[in-house]
Design a protein around this motif. Structure first.
Motif, short mmCIF file in Angstrom:
data_model
loop_
_atom_site.label_atom_id
_atom_site.label_comp_id
_atom_site.label_asym_id
_atom_site.label_seq_id
_atom_site.Cartn_x
_atom_site.Cartn_y
_atom_site.Cartn_z
N ASP A 113 2.59 -4.86 8.60
CA ASP A 113 1.42 -4.01 8.33
C ASP A 113 0.14 -4.79 8.63
O ASP A 113 -0.15 -5.80 7.99
N LYS A 114 -0.64 -4.29 9.59
CA LYS A 114 -1.90 -4.94 9.94
C LYS A 114 -2.96 -4.70 8.86
O LYS A 114 -3.98 -5.40 8.82
N CYS A 115 -2.71 -3.70 8.03
CA CYS A 115 -3.62 -3.40 6.92
C CYS A 115 -2.76 -3.23 5.67
O CYS A 115 -2.56 -2.11 5.18
N ASP A 167 4.86 -5.02 4.49
CA ASP A 167 3.68 -5.87 4.58
C ASP A 167 3.73 -6.82 5.76
O ASP A 167 2.71 -7.09 6.41
N ASP A 169 0.81 -1.23 0.00
CA ASP A 169 0.00 0.00 0.00
C ASP A 169 0.84 1.28 0.00
O ASP A 169 0.31 2.39 -0.03
N CYS A 180 -2.32 0.76 9.69
CA CYS A 180 -3.75 0.92 9.42
C CYS A 180 -4.15 2.38 9.59
O CYS A 180 -3.54 3.10 10.40
N GLU A 229 -3.04 -3.60 2.55
CA GLU A 229 -3.59 -3.07 1.30
C GLU A 229 -4.22 -1.70 1.47
O GLU A 229 -4.80 -1.14 0.53
N VAL A 230 -4.15 -1.15 2.68
CA VAL A 230 -4.72 0.18 2.95
C VAL A 230 -3.65 1.01 3.65
O VAL A 230 -3.07 0.55 4.64
#
Length: 469
Positions: A303-305, A300, A294, A317, A307-308
């Motif tokens: 990263d807990k999110c 990644d 993202d 996030c 794709e955002v």
């Protein structure tokens, strides 16, 4: 043969004492073979006759059909070699002039099978390195020695030429011709030693180079003398075969690239696997080789999110806005209640609500001359408390007032106590003390006349005011 044995013993002793003392590539050599003595060189020949008779082996050369000379030598550097030669022969052909003083007549006679011994020191210069050959080794030599022929003996000054053909690095065929000039030359056999030529042909064996690891590279040239390796890497091994020697390879057991000190880069992201937190997935160097789908600067894997986009502080996030008031929960002092940006996400109390508070406050009833509440006042206080809870960041001033009955001092104290009583009630019922302050004004701020009972009742009051920072 007694002298011959002495020469061989001396040469072998020299070999035994020095064979392990060298520290360069095969500096020692031992040569043995046959020698021939030709006395013709000092006979009164014409120059042309000298040349013609040089190869007259049958008539002029004295050859002992056995191993008849031994040379031990040591390379001392810069092409120079120092050696000692011991030789033995039998003189049964002695060339001399038939008629003294003439230049054309000569004869070869047997002086009585005289025993020949020679011990000579030689300094040789090899041209092998100069001509850039590894097989042909021409040389020039000078030296001196002592020669015994029969009962005669004399010192000689020697000079000669040599040529060695190296079959291998350490084995060669040596040919040498040496002129030995005698200082006692009347050409009388068994009385003096005639100047003469001595020719040598033998096998040379070089030795002494130390190769501890047995990789064919001498220790002095071996960068890894105790571990077998390759010539192209100065004797160092290349375990993984990547063209980088182990001593310079940060990953010696895994084939890799030169730009990464021999380590692989499986995902091709320009970061060696050993330094890559995600060696099988390409990623930027800033994230230790891990991808960031993202593009929020959080790898990644962390990263807990993924794709955002979101800040690192929130695990990659986006920050939530639970109450949807446009103020993120992290900055919202009232995350579950809609408010305004200006008030840090908390609702701002309106003038209407402030008026409502004061309307309630005016109905707070105290026991006469006291700071205690009448029972019927409790619902009013609870209503005020409920309104204050709706605006958790607003601060309020509780102000107490009295009529003019009684002394000023008494009225001042009573007003302060009544304001404090309201403040304490609110604190006890869940309002933070930091949001409240109380003060009393006694009879100094009347809002009606103190000449009537109604006016006095209006002056006895509590007011709630918004504190504006």
């Amino acid at each position: 043969m007694k002298h011959l044995n002495k020469i061989f013993v001396a040469a072998l002793l020299a070999f035994g004492l020095n064979a392990n003392a060298q520290d360069s590539d095969n500096p020692w050599a031992i040569t043995f073979g046959a020698n021939a003595v030709d006395t013709r060189i000092s006979a009164p020949y014409k120059f042309g006759d000298q040349i013609n008779e040089f190869y007259n082996v049958k008539d002029n050369w004295n050859i002992l059909p056995s191993v008849s000379y031994l040379n031990v030598s040591k390379y001392v550097g810069s092409g120079f070699i120092f050696g000692v030669t011991g030789s033995v022969n039998k003189i049964d052909k002695f060339v001399n002039s038939k008629t003294p003083g003439t230049l054309s007549t000569f004869e070869t006679t047997n002086p009585g099978d005289l025993t020949y011994y020679g011990v000579d020191a030689v300094i040789k210069y090899s041209f092998m390195e100069m001509i850039g050959s590894k097989v042909i080794d021409p040389s020039l030599q000078v030296g001196g020695g002592y020669t015994f022929i029969g009962d005669a003996s004399a010192g000689t000054v020697n000079g000669g030429l040599g040529l060695t053909f190296w079959f291998t690095e350490t084995v060669g065929l040596s040919l040498q011709s040496t002129y030995k000039h005698s200082f006692d030359d009347t050409r009388t056999p068994d009385v003096d030693v005639a100047s003469h030529m001595q020719h040598f042909a033998g096998l040379t064996f070089k030795f002494g180079g130390k190769d501890t690891d047995g990789d064919g590279i001498y220790d002095k040239d071996d960068a890894c003398p105790e571990v077998a390796g390759l010539k192209e890497f100065q004797g160092c091994p290349d375990t993984d075969g990547d063209g980088i020697p182990d001593k310079d390879d940060a990953c010696p057991e895994v084939a890799g690239l030169k730009e990464f000190q021999g380590c692989p880069d499986t995902d091709g992201d320009g970061i060696a696997d050993k330094d890559d937190a995600c060696p099988e997935v390409a990623g930027p160097k800033a994230l230790n080789g891990c991808p960031d789908t993202d593009g929020d600067g959080v790898a990644d894997k962390d990263d807990k999110c993924p794709e955002v986009k979101g800040p690192k502080e929130n695990g990659g996030c986006p920050w939530p806005d639970t109450d949807g008031d446009g103020v993120l929960d992290k900055d919202d002092k009232c995350p579950n209640v809609k408010g305004t940006v200006a008030n840090n996400g908390c609702p701002e109390i309106t003038e209407e609500q402030v008026n409502k508070l004061n309307a309630y406050a005016k109905t707070i009833l105290f026991n006469s001359g006291k700071a205690t509440f009448k029972p019927e006042t409790m619902p009013v206080l609870e209503a005020i408390n409920a309104i204050l809870k709706e605006y958790p960041t607003s601060r309020f001033s509780i102000e107490g007032h009295t009529d003019s009955d009684g002394s000023n001092a008494l009225n001042q104290t009573l007003s302060e106590n009544r304001a404090a009583a309201v403040k304490n009630f609110l604190i006890e019922n869940g309002i933070e003390s930091s949001r409240l302050r109380s003060t009393g004004f006694g009879e100094t701020k009347p809002i009606d006349t103190n000449k009537t009972a109604k006016g006095k009742a209006n002056n006895r009051r509590v007011e709630v005011k918004l504190i504006k920072d």
